[in-house]
Scaffold this motif. Structure first.
Motif, PDB file in Angstrom:
ATOM      1  N   ASP A   6       1.048  -1.187   0.184  1.00 18.08           N
ATOM      2  CA  ASP A   6       0.040   0.026   0.092  1.00 18.08           C
ATOM      3  C   ASP A   6       1.005   1.375  -0.171  1.00 18.08           C
ATOM      4  O   ASP A   6       1.926   1.262   0.583  1.00 18.08           O
ATOM      5  CB  ASP A   6      -0.863  -0.215   1.438  1.00 18.08           C
ATOM      6  CG  ASP A   6      -1.920   1.187   1.423  1.00 18.08           C
ATOM      7  OD1 ASP A   6      -2.033   1.852   0.434  1.00 18.08           O
ATOM      8  OD2 ASP A   6      -2.157   1.299   2.689  1.00 18.08           O
ATOM      9  N   GLY A  54      -5.814   7.390   3.443  1.00 11.69           N
ATOM     10  CA  GLY A  54      -6.401   6.129   3.533  1.00 11.69           C
ATOM     11  C   GLY A  54      -5.536   5.152   2.454  1.00 11.69           C
ATOM     12  O   GLY A  54      -5.487   3.761   2.786  1.00 11.69           O
ATOM     13  N   PHE A 105      -6.648  -8.484   8.396  1.00 13.84           N
ATOM     14  CA  PHE A 105      -5.568  -7.680   7.642  1.00 13.84           C
ATOM     15  C   PHE A 105      -4.415  -7.342   8.584  1.00 13.84           C
ATOM     16  O   PHE A 105      -4.672  -6.714   9.723  1.00 13.84           O
ATOM     17  CB  PHE A 105      -6.383  -6.377   7.544  1.00 13.84           C
ATOM     18  CG  PHE A 105      -5.569  -5.281   6.955  1.00 13.84           C
ATOM     19  CD1 PHE A 105      -4.077  -5.035   7.013  1.00 13.84           C
ATOM     20  CD2 PHE A 105      -6.388  -4.023   6.151  1.00 13.84           C
ATOM     21  CE1 PHE A 105      -3.573  -4.064   6.460  1.00 13.84           C
ATOM     22  CE2 PHE A 105      -5.742  -3.151   5.359  1.00 13.84           C
ATOM     23  CZ  PHE A 105      -4.291  -2.996   5.619  1.00 13.84           C
ATOM     24  N   ASN A 130      -6.209  -5.089  11.216  1.00 14.38           N
ATOM     25  CA  ASN A 130      -7.618  -4.480  10.668  1.00 14.38           C
ATOM     26  C   ASN A 130      -8.389  -5.684  10.775  1.00 14.38           C
ATOM     27  O   ASN A 130      -7.975  -6.874  10.264  1.00 14.38           O
ATOM     28  CB  ASN A 130      -7.576  -3.620   9.625  1.00 14.38           C
ATOM     29  CG  ASN A 130      -6.595  -2.326   9.799  1.00 14.38           C
ATOM     30  OD1 ASN A 130      -6.976  -1.714  10.494  1.00 14.38           O
ATOM     31  ND2 ASN A 130      -5.960  -2.303   8.662  1.00 14.38           N
ATOM     32  N   ARG A 188     -11.041  -6.087   8.580  1.00 12.90           N
ATOM     33  CA  ARG A 188     -11.681  -5.788   7.405  1.00 12.90           C
ATOM     34  C   ARG A 188     -10.870  -5.835   6.166  1.00 12.90           C
ATOM     35  O   ARG A 188      -9.436  -5.868   6.502  1.00 12.90           O
ATOM     36  CB  ARG A 188     -12.501  -4.406   7.228  1.00 12.90           C
ATOM     37  CG  ARG A 188     -11.450  -3.499   7.750  1.00 12.90           C
ATOM     38  CD  ARG A 188     -11.765  -2.086   7.454  1.00 12.90           C
ATOM     39  NE  ARG A 188     -10.532  -1.206   8.029  1.00 12.90           N
ATOM     40  CZ  ARG A 188      -9.633  -0.799   7.452  1.00 12.90           C
ATOM     41  NH1 ARG A 188      -9.359  -1.189   6.327  1.00 12.90           N
ATOM     42  NH2 ARG A 188      -8.756  -0.081   7.797  1.00 12.90           N
ATOM     43  N   GLY A 237      -8.625  -4.295   3.202  1.00 11.16           N
ATOM     44  CA  GLY A 237      -8.066  -3.053   2.993  1.00 11.16           C
ATOM     45  C   GLY A 237      -8.486  -2.101   1.798  1.00 11.16           C
ATOM     46  O   GLY A 237      -8.800  -2.810   0.758  1.00 11.16           O
ATOM     47  N   ASP A 238      -8.188  -0.901   1.759  1.00  9.15           N
ATOM     48  CA  ASP A 238      -8.377  -0.166   0.614  1.00  9.15           C
ATOM     49  C   ASP A 238      -7.500   0.851   0.413  1.00  9.15           C
ATOM     50  O   ASP A 238      -7.447   1.624   1.250  1.00  9.15           O
ATOM     51  CB  ASP A 238     -10.009   0.635   0.903  1.00  9.15           C
ATOM     52  CG  ASP A 238     -10.624   1.400  -0.414  1.00  9.15           C
ATOM     53  OD1 ASP A 238      -9.453   1.456  -1.316  1.00  9.15           O
ATOM     54  OD2 ASP A 238     -11.599   1.820  -0.306  1.00  9.15           O
ATOM     55  N   PRO A 239      -6.778   0.598  -0.697  1.00  8.42           N
ATOM     56  CA  PRO A 239      -6.920   0.054  -1.881  1.00  8.42           C
ATOM     57  C   PRO A 239      -6.448  -1.348  -2.176  1.00  8.42           C
ATOM     58  O   PRO A 239      -6.688  -1.813  -3.285  1.00  8.42           O
ATOM     59  CB  PRO A 239      -6.192   1.065  -2.931  1.00  8.42           C
ATOM     60  CG  PRO A 239      -5.088   1.424  -2.399  1.00  8.42           C
ATOM     61  CD  PRO A 239      -5.586   1.588  -0.679  1.00  8.42           C
ATOM     62  N   GLU A 240      -6.005  -2.036  -1.254  1.00  3.41           N
ATOM     63  CA  GLU A 240      -5.211  -3.179  -1.142  1.00  3.41           C
ATOM     64  C   GLU A 240      -6.165  -4.376  -1.988  1.00  3.41           C
ATOM     65  O   GLU A 240      -5.998  -5.046  -2.769  1.00  3.41           O
ATOM     66  CB  GLU A 240      -4.782  -3.978  -0.010  1.00  3.41           C
ATOM     67  CG  GLU A 240      -3.448  -3.313   0.377  1.00  3.41           C
ATOM     68  CD  GLU A 240      -3.900  -2.256   1.582  1.00  3.41           C
ATOM     69  OE1 GLU A 240      -5.088  -1.608   1.435  1.00  3.41           O
ATOM     70  OE2 GLU A 240      -3.249  -2.160   2.586  1.00  3.41           O
TER      71      GLU A 240
HETATM   72  N1  GLY Z   1      -5.042   1.024   2.922  1.00  2.00           N
HETATM   73  C1  GLY Z   1      -5.077   0.567   4.338  1.00  2.00           C
HETATM   74  C2  GLY Z   1      -6.163   0.462   5.021  1.00  2.00           C
HETATM   75  O1  GLY Z   1      -7.416   0.073   4.424  1.00  2.00           O
HETATM   76  O2  GLY Z   1      -6.537   0.734   6.188  1.00  2.00           O
END
Ligand code: GLY
Ligand code: AMP
Length: 412
Positions: free
Chosen positions: A204, A218, A261, A277, A279, A281-284
């Motif tokens: 990321d 993010g 995560f 985390n 959930r 990841g965004d953008p993973e």
């Molecule tokens: N890209 C890191 C997150 O979703 O927290």
């Protein structure tokens, strides 16, 4: 299956796209965004209201609820769905504290013997001061609870570290942590509460600017797989980190069902967990799912129903994937919203996951937030994937829009 996807970001759009690729499902997203609404039905319900979601899921005979963002997890949406017999991919509120409370996460890691940096909890400024001096510089101070990305400070400056601790102590405990040095990587495993299945790693890019400069965001881009990881890395993360954590949570009567995560640092002394985390990841997610060759719904349903040990290991295509995020002017501090997006149809050879977008009455699309969309490209190598992603970004118009030019530049 009838599948309800909760959330409205590019991560949720990527999940929807992966489910659509399988064919044969009825998919509803709540609330979704303009890009999601162009592909599946959307419904304007509050995804973080447990009763509203549970009533809707029962009423519509939903077969699987997939929770994208953290807010519904922390609000207890999964806890409301399970007793009503609705399979749900996402942990209950208690297990989601692995993300929401850094002190809880540290305690779980310590009791499970998971490799992580040393940390001391502090409830007063005097305790924080003593912890800073015992652990030493560079200082790492973290707010215990959710802090919208502003809770962590890494600094060589003792006064700045103390000021950060003083500020966050007004909201609860703080954690003073050992500084961990090395490359960071995100690693994802599915869990049904007892078994884990690895989904692989992604890199990321958290800072707004090229060369990892400027404020944290993010996430401005990602790539997968991560070819520079050492041999045996996946097995090591599963055996030493993911499985012990999942087993510990189960032993504490807070089974973790969903995606764990693992935010990892490869220090000289070995891999360490920097955070968990609860959930995707965004953008993973955009790059992980772009490469997934197995049916996503089977994996998510198996996790939701305690059957992960009976599904085949997920398969991935050989192509690599990259994603580059297009953000609004002023992001991350004060994004300018309401501006028109153009050229979306002209973008070729890529998949576009919408994040903060809305339709206008005349059929146009406008940006409604900070991270606007995520351009995803797959190709046999990173150079080609980069060429595709950046060609698409050149075709897309957004006044003042910003994106990093160096995503996956140094990987081959
Ligand atoms: N890209 C890191 C997150 O979703 O927290
Ligand atoms: P977190 O919110 O815990 O993911 O922290 C945000 C960022 O701060 C991480 O991605 C790291 O770059 C950095 N960070 C957090 N904890 C540490 C640590 N113990 N040592 C060095 N950097 C850290």
């Amino acid at each position: 299956m009838r599948i309800l996807v909760l959330g409205s970001g590019a991560r949720e759009h990527a999940i929807v796209k992966a489910l659509l690729r399988e064919g044969g499902h009825e998919i509803v997203a709540a609330p979704g965004n303009a890009g999601i609404a162009a592909e599946v039905e959307t419904v304007a319900l509050n995804p973080a209201d447990p009763d509203v979601v549970a009533d809707y899921a029962v009423d519509k005979a939903i077969d699987l609820v997939v929770i994208g963002p953290e807010a519904p997890l922390v609000a207890g949406v999964a806890d409301a769905l399970r007793p009503r017999g609705i399979p749900v991919f996402g942990p209950g509120r208690a297990a989601a504290a692995i993300e929401g409370s850094k002190a809880f996460a540290k305690r779980v890691m310590e009791s499970a013997g998971v490799p992580t940096g040393a940390a001391v909890r502090a409830g007063t400024l005097a305790e924080a001061e003593a912890a800073l001096d015992s652990i030493g510089a560079p200082y790492v101070v973290k707010a215990d609870g959710l802090a919208a990305g502003k809770g962590v400070l890494v600094t060589p400056d003792r006064e700045a570290a103390l000021a950060h601790a003083a500020f966050w102590l007004q909201h609860g405990e703080v954690l003073v942590e050992e500084f961990l040095s090395g490359p960071e990587v995100s690693f994802f495993v599915l869990s049904d509460g007892a078994n884990v299945v690895p989904l692989g790693a992604a890199q990321d890019f958290k800072r707004i600017g090229d060369g990892d400069t400027g404020p944290n965001t993010g996430g401005m881009g990602a790539y997968s797989p991560v070819p520079w990881l050492p041999a045996g890395f996946e097995e090591e993360v599963v055996e030493r980190i993911a499985l012990p954590t999942v087993r510990r949570l189960a032993a504490e009567q807070t089974p973790f069902i969903g995606v764990l995560f693992c935010g990892l640092v490869l220090t000289e002394a070995g891999v360490r967990v920097i955070e968990f985390n609860a959930r995707f990841g965004d953008p993973e997610t955009q790059v992980l799912l772009a490469r997934l060759a197995s049916p996503l719904s089977e994996l998510l349903l198996a996790a939701a129903t305690g059957r992960l040990s009976s599904v085949p290991r997920p398969a991935f295509v050989d192509d690599v994937a990259i994603t580059v995020v297009l953000a609004s002017e002023g992001y991350p501090e004060a994004p300018v919203t309401g501006r028109a997006l153009t050229g979306l149809d002209a973008a070729r050879d890529v998949s576009i996951a919408h994040a903060a977008t809305a339709r206008t009455p005349d059929g146009g699309t406008v940006a409604t937030g900070g991270r606007v969309l995520s351009v995803v490209a797959t190709a046999p190598d990173f150079a080609e994937a980069r060429a595709r992603a950046y060609a698409a970004l050149e075709a897309i118009g957004l006044e003042g829009g910003q994106y990093r030019r160096d995503i996956a530049e140094r990987v081959s």
